[in-house]
Design a protein around this motif. Structure first.
Motif, PDB file in Angstrom:
ATOM      1  N   VAL A 108       0.829  -1.201   0.000  1.00 47.98           N
ATOM      2  CA  VAL A 108       0.000   0.000   0.000  1.00 47.98           C
ATOM      3  C   VAL A 108       0.867   1.255   0.000  1.00 47.98           C
ATOM      4  O   VAL A 108       0.591   2.218  -0.722  1.00 47.98           O
ATOM      5  CB  VAL A 108      -0.945   0.015   1.221  1.00 47.98           C
ATOM      6  N   ALA A 109       1.936   1.250   0.803  1.00 45.76           N
ATOM      7  CA  ALA A 109       2.799   2.430   0.908  1.00 45.76           C
ATOM      8  C   ALA A 109       3.399   2.806  -0.436  1.00 45.76           C
ATOM      9  O   ALA A 109       3.464   3.985  -0.798  1.00 45.76           O
ATOM     10  CB  ALA A 109       3.909   2.167   1.933  1.00 45.76           C
ATOM     11  N   TYR A 110       3.808   1.800  -1.214  1.00 48.86           N
ATOM     12  CA  TYR A 110       4.410   2.081  -2.513  1.00 48.86           C
ATOM     13  C   TYR A 110       3.363   2.382  -3.571  1.00 48.86           C
ATOM     14  O   TYR A 110       3.517   3.299  -4.374  1.00 48.86           O
ATOM     15  CB  TYR A 110       5.294   0.910  -2.951  1.00 48.86           C
ATOM     16  N   GLU A 111       2.290   1.613  -3.597  1.00 50.39           N
ATOM     17  CA  GLU A 111       1.307   1.792  -4.672  1.00 50.39           C
ATOM     18  C   GLU A 111       0.489   3.063  -4.491  1.00 50.39           C
ATOM     19  O   GLU A 111      -0.052   3.589  -5.453  1.00 50.39           O
ATOM     20  CB  GLU A 111       0.398   0.569  -4.749  1.00 50.39           C
ATOM     21  N   SER A 112       0.384   3.569  -3.272  1.00 50.33           N
ATOM     22  CA  SER A 112      -0.327   4.820  -3.043  1.00 50.33           C
ATOM     23  C   SER A 112       0.535   6.030  -3.368  1.00 50.33           C
ATOM     24  O   SER A 112       0.045   7.152  -3.433  1.00 50.33           O
ATOM     25  CB  SER A 112      -0.784   4.905  -1.578  1.00 50.33           C
ATOM     26  N   GLY A 113       1.841   5.792  -3.574  1.00 46.16           N
ATOM     27  CA  GLY A 113       2.750   6.896  -3.851  1.00 46.16           C
ATOM     28  C   GLY A 113       3.312   7.536  -2.600  1.00 46.16           C
ATOM     29  O   GLY A 113       4.090   8.497  -2.690  1.00 46.16           O
ATOM     30  N   LEU A 114       2.955   7.022  -1.422  1.00 47.27           N
ATOM     31  CA  LEU A 114       3.489   7.584  -0.178  1.00 47.27           C
ATOM     32  C   LEU A 114       5.001   7.429  -0.131  1.00 47.27           C
ATOM     33  O   LEU A 114       5.723   8.310   0.320  1.00 47.27           O
ATOM     34  CB  LEU A 114       2.859   6.879   1.029  1.00 47.27           C
TER      35      LEU A 114
END
Length: 231
Positions: A209-215
């Motif tokens: 989630v952290a990577y795919e959300s762009g965070l």
């Protein structure tokens, strides 16, 4: 007893894993699968706690098998531990997206494999920091195609976003606590809230989630004392 299912298309490896697991206190092998399809069927029948999943198997590969197991309410309680080699990094990333709780190299020492099975069975994610940073950063940098984000971070507080970014670098709860100068209990509370808000199975899913959300974006590895996390 922790029930384990071994999925690998090589009979010798399956047999070796069975002997190792059955010889360990508190662990028992409840089945062996030579194909991904056979693995999914055995999981439905035996409901193991952990599957040791090979990636390249006939009929149905380990990624698709993982997706079917983790995506079905009937078998969602089973944890998948991917066994792979470095040249299969892309497949491992896809498996983590599909719901796997972690991965190990096939040359992992026997004691470490047994410890990993117990860890994953307890609901933790097995993410070695050095391997995870290399793996996730490399394949999130080049997504296969532009897609809408799978999850929004709406409702996640600034502090929770900071914790999420640190999780994505592979830091443990204790390391996050030291970096943020807060108590370990506080970090555990933040992690629990992130799992709930983002509907994630475990830390492996939080990394995705952290990577795919762009965070968090691909970049130099983050280490304690280096300042802000990447992204």
């Amino acid at each position: 007893m922790i029930k384990v299912l071994v999925a690998d298309d090589q009979a010798l490896l399956r047999g070796s894993f069975r002997v190792l697991v059955d010889s360990a206190p508190g662990l028992v092998v409840v089945g062996e699968a030579a194909t991904g399809a056979e693995c999914v069927e055995l999981v439905r029948r035996e409901h193991p706690d952990v599957v040791l999943m090979d990636v390249r198997m006939p009929q149905l590969d380990g990624i698709e098998a993982t997706q079917r197991i983790c995506g079905s309410p009937e078998t969602a309680g089973t944890r998948v531990l991917i066994l792979t080699m470095f040249d299969l990094d892309a497949y491992v990333y896809a498996a983590l997206r599909a719901g796997a709780s972690g991965f190990l190299l096939k040359d992992t020492p026997p004691a470490d494999l047994l410890a990993a099975i117990r860890l994953v069975a307890a609901g933790e994610a097995l993410l070695a920091p050095t391997v995870t940073r290399r793996l996730i950063a490399e394949f999130v940098r080049r997504p296969p195609a532009p897609v809408s984000l799978p999850r929004e971070l709406d409702g996640v507080t600034d502090r929770e976003r900071e914790v999420l970014a640190l999780i994505a670098t592979g830091l443990s709860n204790q390391e996050i606590a030291e970096h943020l100068h807060v108590g370990l209990g506080t970090v555990k509370t933040h992690v629990g809230r992130l799992l709930s808000k983002l509907h994630a199975r475990d830390r492996a899913q939080l990394v995705i989630v952290a990577y795919e959300s762009g965070l968090v974006k691909a970049g130099p590895p983050f280490t304690r004392g280096s300042g802000r996390p990447p992204g």
